[in-house]
Design a protein around this motif. Sequence first.
Motif, PDB file in Angstrom:
ATOM      1  N   ASN A   1     -37.977  29.146  39.838  1.00  0.00           N
ATOM      2  CA  ASN A   1     -39.435  29.864  40.292  1.00  0.00           C
ATOM      3  C   ASN A   1     -40.157  29.822  38.826  1.00  0.00           C
ATOM      4  OD1 ASN A   1     -38.451  32.126  39.260  1.00  0.00           O
ATOM      5  ND2 ASN A   1     -38.771  33.392  41.504  1.00  0.00           N
TER       6      ASN A   1
ATOM      7  N   TYR B   1     -42.551  35.957  27.148  1.00  0.00           N
ATOM      8  CA  TYR B   1     -42.500  35.857  28.436  1.00  0.00           C
ATOM      9  C   TYR B   1     -41.961  37.156  29.170  1.00  0.00           C
ATOM     10  CZ  TYR B   1     -41.747  30.806  28.226  1.00  0.00           C
ATOM     11  OH  TYR B   1     -41.582  29.679  27.901  1.00  0.00           O
ATOM     12  N   PRO B   2     -42.605  37.778  30.388  1.00  0.00           N
ATOM     13  CA  PRO B   2     -42.128  38.975  31.045  1.00  0.00           C
ATOM     14  C   PRO B   2     -40.856  38.963  30.994  1.00  0.00           C
ATOM     15  CG  PRO B   2     -43.791  37.532  32.200  1.00  0.00           C
ATOM     16  CD  PRO B   2     -43.302  36.728  31.127  1.00  0.00           C
ATOM     17  N   ARG B   3     -40.327  40.149  31.049  1.00  0.00           N
ATOM     18  CA  ARG B   3     -38.956  40.591  31.139  1.00  0.00           C
ATOM     19  C   ARG B   3     -38.391  39.538  32.223  1.00  0.00           C
ATOM     20  NH1 ARG B   3     -37.011  45.509  32.609  1.00  0.00           N
ATOM     21  NH2 ARG B   3     -39.212  46.340  32.756  1.00  0.00           N
ATOM     22  N   GLY B   4     -36.851  39.424  32.083  1.00  0.00           N
ATOM     23  CA  GLY B   4     -36.367  38.668  33.048  1.00  0.00           C
ATOM     24  C   GLY B   4     -36.555  39.180  34.568  1.00  0.00           C
ATOM     25  N   GLY B   5     -36.896  38.522  35.656  1.00  0.00           N
ATOM     26  CA  GLY B   5     -37.395  38.690  36.959  1.00  0.00           C
ATOM     27  C   GLY B   5     -38.641  39.289  37.111  1.00  0.00           C
ATOM     28  N   PHE B   6     -39.505  39.440  36.158  1.00  0.00           N
ATOM     29  CA  PHE B   6     -40.953  39.794  36.385  1.00  0.00           C
ATOM     30  C   PHE B   6     -41.908  38.378  36.071  1.00  0.00           C
ATOM     31  CE2 PHE B   6     -38.909  43.748  35.501  1.00  0.00           C
ATOM     32  CZ  PHE B   6     -39.487  44.647  36.269  1.00  0.00           C
ATOM     33  N   GLY B   7     -43.224  38.824  36.631  1.00  0.00           N
ATOM     34  CA  GLY B   7     -44.343  37.768  36.169  1.00  0.00           C
ATOM     35  C   GLY B   7     -44.321  37.018  37.470  1.00  0.00           C
ATOM     36  N   ALA B   8     -44.822  35.665  37.361  1.00  0.00           N
ATOM     37  CA  ALA B   8     -45.121  34.785  38.158  1.00  0.00           C
ATOM     38  C   ALA B   8     -44.033  34.072  39.007  1.00  0.00           C
ATOM     39  CB  ALA B   8     -46.127  33.850  37.929  1.00  0.00           C
ATOM     40  N   HIS B   9     -43.677  34.043  40.326  1.00  0.00           N
ATOM     41  CA  HIS B   9     -42.986  33.202  40.838  1.00  0.00           C
ATOM     42  C   HIS B   9     -43.502  32.053  41.570  1.00  0.00           C
ATOM     43  CE1 HIS B   9     -40.551  36.632  39.954  1.00  0.00           C
ATOM     44  NE2 HIS B   9     -40.825  37.353  40.976  1.00  0.00           N
ATOM     45  N   PHE B  10     -43.137  30.779  41.198  1.00  0.00           N
ATOM     46  CA  PHE B  10     -43.868  29.501  41.815  1.00  0.00           C
ATOM     47  C   PHE B  10     -42.674  29.214  43.120  1.00  0.00           C
ATOM     48  CE2 PHE B  10     -45.053  28.074  37.284  1.00  0.00           C
ATOM     49  CZ  PHE B  10     -46.075  29.101  37.134  1.00  0.00           C
TER      50      PHE B  10
ATOM     51  N   GLU C   1     -47.753  32.161  32.517  1.00  0.00           N
ATOM     52  CA  GLU C   1     -46.612  32.018  31.349  1.00  0.00           C
ATOM     53  C   GLU C   1     -46.631  30.600  30.890  1.00  0.00           C
ATOM     54  OE1 GLU C   1     -43.356  33.833  33.707  1.00  0.00           O
ATOM     55  OE2 GLU C   1     -44.573  35.040  34.590  1.00  0.00           O
TER      56      GLU C   1
ATOM     57  N   ARG D   1     -33.902  37.413  30.421  1.00  0.00           N
ATOM     58  CA  ARG D   1     -34.731  36.852  29.469  1.00  0.00           C
ATOM     59  C   ARG D   1     -33.899  36.718  28.066  1.00  0.00           C
ATOM     60  NH1 ARG D   1     -40.137  39.892  27.746  1.00  0.00           N
ATOM     61  NH2 ARG D   1     -38.502  40.945  26.577  1.00  0.00           N
TER      62      ARG D   1
ATOM     63  N   GLY E   1     -32.683  36.264  36.077  1.00  0.00           N
ATOM     64  CA  GLY E   1     -33.290  37.467  35.860  1.00  0.00           C
ATOM     65  C   GLY E   1     -33.288  37.939  34.378  1.00  0.00           C
TER      66      GLY E   1
ATOM     67  N   ARG F   1     -34.477  33.138  33.138  1.00  0.00           N
ATOM     68  CA  ARG F   1     -35.459  34.240  33.151  1.00  0.00           C
ATOM     69  C   ARG F   1     -35.914  34.582  34.493  1.00  0.00           C
ATOM     70  NH1 ARG F   1     -40.930  33.366  32.490  1.00  0.00           N
ATOM     71  NH2 ARG F   1     -41.523  31.278  32.334  1.00  0.00           N
TER      72      ARG F   1
ATOM     73  N   GLU G   1     -50.576  26.839  46.578  1.00  0.00           N
ATOM     74  CA  GLU G   1     -50.264  27.378  45.176  1.00  0.00           C
ATOM     75  C   GLU G   1     -51.062  26.979  44.235  1.00  0.00           C
ATOM     76  OE1 GLU G   1     -46.333  28.734  44.653  1.00  0.00           O
ATOM     77  OE2 GLU G   1     -45.982  27.237  43.116  1.00  0.00           O
TER      78      GLU G   1
END
Lengths: 96, 426
Positions: free
Chosen positions: B41, A84-93, A67, B127, B125, B35, B272
């Motif tokens: 994160n 961006y992916p929808r809220g809450g989705f995608g990569a989490h660092f 992203e 976007r 969460g 988001r 990571e």
Amino acid sequence: MIPIEKKISIEQRLSLLVFNVEKEPHIIVDTNRCKKCEQKPCVYVCPAELYKLENGEIIFNYEGCLECGSCRIVCPHDAIKWNYPRGGFGAHFRYG
Amino acid sequence: MEEKFDVIIVGGGPSGLTAGYFLAKAGLNVVILERGNELGNKSMFGGRIYTHALEKNFPEYKKEAPIERWVRKERIVVMDDEKAFTAEFFADTAYKENSFTTYLTKFIQWLGSKAENEGALIATGVRVDSLIIKDGKVVGAKAGEDELYGDYIIIAEGANTLLLESSGLKRKTQPHEVAVGVKEVIRLDEETINNRFNIDSNEGVAAHFLGYASKGMIGGGFMYTMRNEVTLGVVVNLSEPSKAKVAVHDIAEEFRMHPYIKKLLDGGYMLEYSAHIIVEKGPLKENELYGDGYLVVGDAAGFELNTGFTVRGVDFAIESGKIAADAIIKAHERGKNDRTALSTYVKFLKDSFVLRELAAFKKAPKFLLNKRIYTAYPGLILDFLSTIYKVDGTPRRIYDSFKKAKKNKVSLITLIRDLLGAVRSL
């Protein structure tokens, strides 16, 4: 955790991240437009190697996207519909 | 769903959360839209925060913030594929609390909890898909089916300015205006890090790399010591990889495998791998920083500064977030949210270090696009040192070594011109 004494493939590096993959792709590539693109900068800038050249054609997969947005910025033909992916989705660092 | 707030903040990073903290503290009804499914994160940086903006705005940070190590050693490393020249700056007390290393993810979670304690509502969460603009005024944000309205909108979306661009508030970002940074987090143990970097457990090292790290492309490498990990990575201007036909994910790996790095990180494990973009062109124009109903803060406003020696973003983000809050509180008292009422934002920024420092370095972005900094000069330095350290019976005085190193790389006139350019822009 992956020991670093040897090379670590990009797939292995991405496997360290937690992904909540969205069903619908958040990036759509109009590969017809890619045909006339000579430089194909997306192939070089994507840090997740999601743009691959196969027989001169771009193959794209959105899973594993970090992203960063680089591909959208470098595309000279507006072929990348980027969000961006929808809220809450995608990569989490965890160690961002 | 339709809701109304005093202030809507798009983006829960350092700038958005700082603004949210001070606005909520002043009693305004604030929502921060993020988001990520948890704060922090989606955010990423190399690893260091300069403390001056925290000292001013959150003096309690020393006790509360997630500090990994206090930076006590600054290194600049010039590398080719097998040689490295390191300059190290160490001061016992003078720079003791000038900057610290941390993870942005954890730092943001700390800042978020402070904003929440003051009464800011943080919605994760979420976007934001578009700004709601009515008669040229930004009045709200649309997220899926939800429409949120606010008297003031703070755009804190980060370096990838998708919303600003899609709303026509900023022109499309050009490749040479930004860089991509990739970071790898390598777990070692505290003791090993202390020994290899010759530091104690509270002390840290920050290193910037020139030359091999970016494969001679405009960019560089970085390394920061955390308590139990070392972060390292590369940064490359986006105009470069396709010209050089070098892939960003490959150079991150080659940097890690370089003998200088490999020995420092021997026995480590990767935890990571992440990426983010970085603004290299400097701030938005004054009239793009605000408008009817909105302000732009942090990375989204281009408040990042790279001088080669220091690379900064979070301190600018925090200060611009605080200043945005000040400007809004003032306008709110007068019951106004038009462009004129919000112009105090730029006035306050100009009185602060944010636009003062960025103005002082306004020639730096262009200067740093000079390719010779990344190819000819690292080569010159390393060839020069290789020649003067090599003993083989050849009579060579120091200037002879310099001439030999300079040959085919750069003329004396160009070198002098570049030095003058450095003096003028940095």
